[in-house]
Scaffold this active site. Sequence first.
Site, short mmCIF file in Angstrom:
data_model
loop_
_atom_site.label_atom_id
_atom_site.label_comp_id
_atom_site.label_asym_id
_atom_site.label_seq_id
_atom_site.Cartn_x
_atom_site.Cartn_y
_atom_site.Cartn_z
N HIS A 23 -2.23 5.33 -4.55
CA HIS A 23 -3.62 5.18 -4.12
C HIS A 23 -3.95 6.05 -2.90
CE1 HIS A 23 -2.14 2.92 -0.66
NE2 HIS A 23 -1.31 2.34 -1.51
N GLU B 217 1.78 -3.67 -5.63
CA GLU B 217 2.84 -3.21 -4.74
C GLU B 217 3.90 -4.30 -4.56
OE1 GLU B 217 4.89 -1.23 -3.56
OE2 GLU B 217 3.70 -0.04 -2.14
#
Length: 199
Positions: free
Chosen positions: A13, A87
């Site tokens: 990201h 994550e």
Amino acid sequence: MTSGNKELLVIRHGQSEWNALGLWQGQADPPLTDLGERQAAAAVAALAPFGFDAVATSNLRRSNRTGQVIAQGLSLAEPDVEPLLAERAAGEWSGLNKVQIEEQYPGYLAEGRRPPGYESDEELLPRILAGLGAVAQMPGGRLAVVAHGGVIYVLEEHFGKSFERIGNLGSRWFSFVDGELRIGDREELVSETTIPDQI
């Protein structure tokens, strides 16, 4: 590409607010910074020639927003969301910087030790593999998958690659060939010179 085979570009990201502050995030959910938004927009030019069919992201805002910018820039549908690609959980280190970690957990970083609640490789890898398998069921042969640094690192380690830091909008190719996951090359999508000052 033969029927059933998939190419996946797994992308980290854009910069989040906690990235900018040097804080460990894990599954905390800070948004992108203005720079993160610009990084995502700048990546579109690098991604366009690959001819992606769809975009998928994790359920965390920094990933999903990056994927939204990319999908819009590539004139693709809104990203599919796959929570299994979140994550790695950072446990008690979430929200701390390295100085604070060293103060509260002396020697842990140097020794490779981790705090309670931290998701181990043995826990993380099966989750990520399942997430990629789910994404691979999406229509289309070539997919952009916006996830996280820890996701890419655990996959690279699984394939015997040595650790090399990956920046925001860094990425790595993976493919499913006859149901078997294979690793490809890293792909750098943005550099400082490709990020506009304003969007």
